[in-house]
Scaffold this motif. Structure first.
Motif, PDB file in Angstrom:
ATOM      1  N   UNK A  81      -4.203   6.540   0.715  1.00 52.92           N
ATOM      2  CA  UNK A  81      -4.819   5.476   0.404  1.00 52.92           C
ATOM      3  C   UNK A  81      -2.977   5.686   0.718  1.00 52.92           C
ATOM      4  N   UNK A  82      -2.904   3.940   0.851  1.00 53.37           N
ATOM      5  CA  UNK A  82      -0.642   4.308   1.318  1.00 53.37           C
ATOM      6  C   UNK A  82      -0.051   4.612  -0.342  1.00 53.37           C
ATOM      7  N   UNK A  83       1.057   5.134   0.468  1.00 52.14           N
ATOM      8  CA  UNK A  83       1.775   4.975  -0.999  1.00 52.14           C
ATOM      9  C   UNK A  83       3.101   4.505  -0.971  1.00 52.14           C
ATOM     10  N   UNK A  84       3.317   3.768  -1.979  1.00 48.22           N
ATOM     11  CA  UNK A  84       4.488   2.258  -2.391  1.00 48.22           C
ATOM     12  C   UNK A  84       5.045   2.672  -3.338  1.00 48.22           C
ATOM     13  N   UNK A  85       6.617   2.283  -3.181  1.00 47.23           N
ATOM     14  CA  UNK A  85       7.557   2.234  -4.352  1.00 47.23           C
ATOM     15  C   UNK A  85       8.087   1.274  -5.330  1.00 47.23           C
TER      16      UNK A  85
ATOM     17  N   UNK B  91       4.121   5.192  -6.023  1.00 45.49           N
ATOM     18  CA  UNK B  91       2.417   4.709  -6.510  1.00 45.49           C
ATOM     19  C   UNK B  91       1.162   5.396  -5.172  1.00 45.49           C
ATOM     20  N   UNK B  92       0.576   5.210  -5.243  1.00 45.63           N
ATOM     21  CA  UNK B  92      -0.744   5.971  -3.886  1.00 45.63           C
ATOM     22  C   UNK B  92      -1.676   4.984  -4.878  1.00 45.63           C
ATOM     23  N   UNK B  93      -1.778   3.405  -4.133  1.00 43.89           N
ATOM     24  CA  UNK B  93      -3.080   2.510  -4.556  1.00 43.89           C
ATOM     25  C   UNK B  93      -3.733   1.980  -2.996  1.00 43.89           C
ATOM     26  N   UNK B  94      -4.976   1.191  -3.091  1.00 43.07           N
ATOM     27  CA  UNK B  94      -5.282   0.726  -2.255  1.00 43.07           C
ATOM     28  C   UNK B  94      -4.416  -0.334  -1.547  1.00 43.07           C
ATOM     29  N   UNK B  95      -3.942  -1.336  -0.384  1.00 43.90           N
ATOM     30  CA  UNK B  95      -3.639  -1.984  -0.143  1.00 43.90           C
ATOM     31  C   UNK B  95      -3.765  -3.321  -0.955  1.00 43.90           C
ATOM     32  N   UNK B  96      -4.802  -3.540  -0.674  1.00 42.67           N
ATOM     33  CA  UNK B  96      -5.205  -4.737  -1.374  1.00 42.67           C
ATOM     34  C   UNK B  96      -4.746  -4.320  -2.935  1.00 42.67           C
ATOM     35  N   UNK B  97      -4.624  -3.571  -3.786  1.00 45.28           N
ATOM     36  CA  UNK B  97      -4.380  -3.977  -5.107  1.00 45.28           C
ATOM     37  C   UNK B  97      -2.735  -4.470  -5.195  1.00 45.28           C
ATOM     38  N   UNK B  98      -2.570  -5.517  -5.927  1.00 46.02           N
ATOM     39  CA  UNK B  98      -1.345  -5.915  -6.575  1.00 46.02           C
ATOM     40  C   UNK B  98      -0.614  -6.016  -7.608  1.00 46.02           C
ATOM     41  N   UNK B  99       0.310  -4.868  -7.438  1.00 49.41           N
ATOM     42  CA  UNK B  99       0.513  -5.035  -9.211  1.00 49.41           C
ATOM     43  C   UNK B  99       1.801  -6.385  -9.692  1.00 49.41           C
ATOM     44  N   UNK B 100       2.183  -6.355 -10.333  1.00 50.07           N
ATOM     45  CA  UNK B 100       2.886  -6.881 -11.009  1.00 50.07           C
ATOM     46  C   UNK B 100       3.572  -6.950 -12.098  1.00 50.07           C
ATOM     47  N   UNK B 101       3.727  -5.946 -12.600  1.00 45.98           N
ATOM     48  CA  UNK B 101       3.872  -5.876 -14.234  1.00 45.98           C
ATOM     49  C   UNK B 101       4.313  -4.432 -14.266  1.00 45.98           C
ATOM     50  N   UNK B 102       4.677  -3.579 -15.595  1.00 46.64           N
ATOM     51  CA  UNK B 102       4.983  -2.056 -15.881  1.00 46.64           C
ATOM     52  C   UNK B 102       3.946  -1.510 -16.626  1.00 46.64           C
TER      53      UNK B 102
END
Length: 83
Positions: free
Chosen positions: A1-5, A17-28
């Motif tokens: 899984x990719x790592x994102x900042x 954090x590490x999560x699937x590409x398709x997962x979209x995070x928008x809040x704390x």
């Protein structure tokens, strides 16, 4: 899984954090759930910003053999460079 900042826009802190590409995070709250972070006193609906980051680039200086391979310096390729 990719790592994102991500940066919490309220506190200015940056989290990895590490999560699937398709997962979209928008809040704390989303970031805390995925990263397993304690939400602390930051509001759950605080916005976050996904930061642009480079891929996992490894400098040849960190490798045991600090010399760049011939195919990276304009020389011939001694093997599997055509893959």
């Amino acid at each position: 899984m990719p790592v994102y900042d991500y940066r919490c826009d309220t506190t200015g802190e940056i989290f990895e954090v590490r999560h699937p590409i398709a997962l979209k995070l928008s809040s704390w709250a989303d970031l805390c759930d995925v990263g397993g972070f304690d939400s602390g006193s930051t509001p759950a609906d605080a916005p976050i910003t996904k930061l642009l980051s480079t891929g996992g680039v490894i400098s040849n200086k960190t490798l045991k053999n600090a010399e760049a391979p011939p195919c990276m310096t304009g020389g011939g390729c001694p093997g599997r460079c055509d893959i």
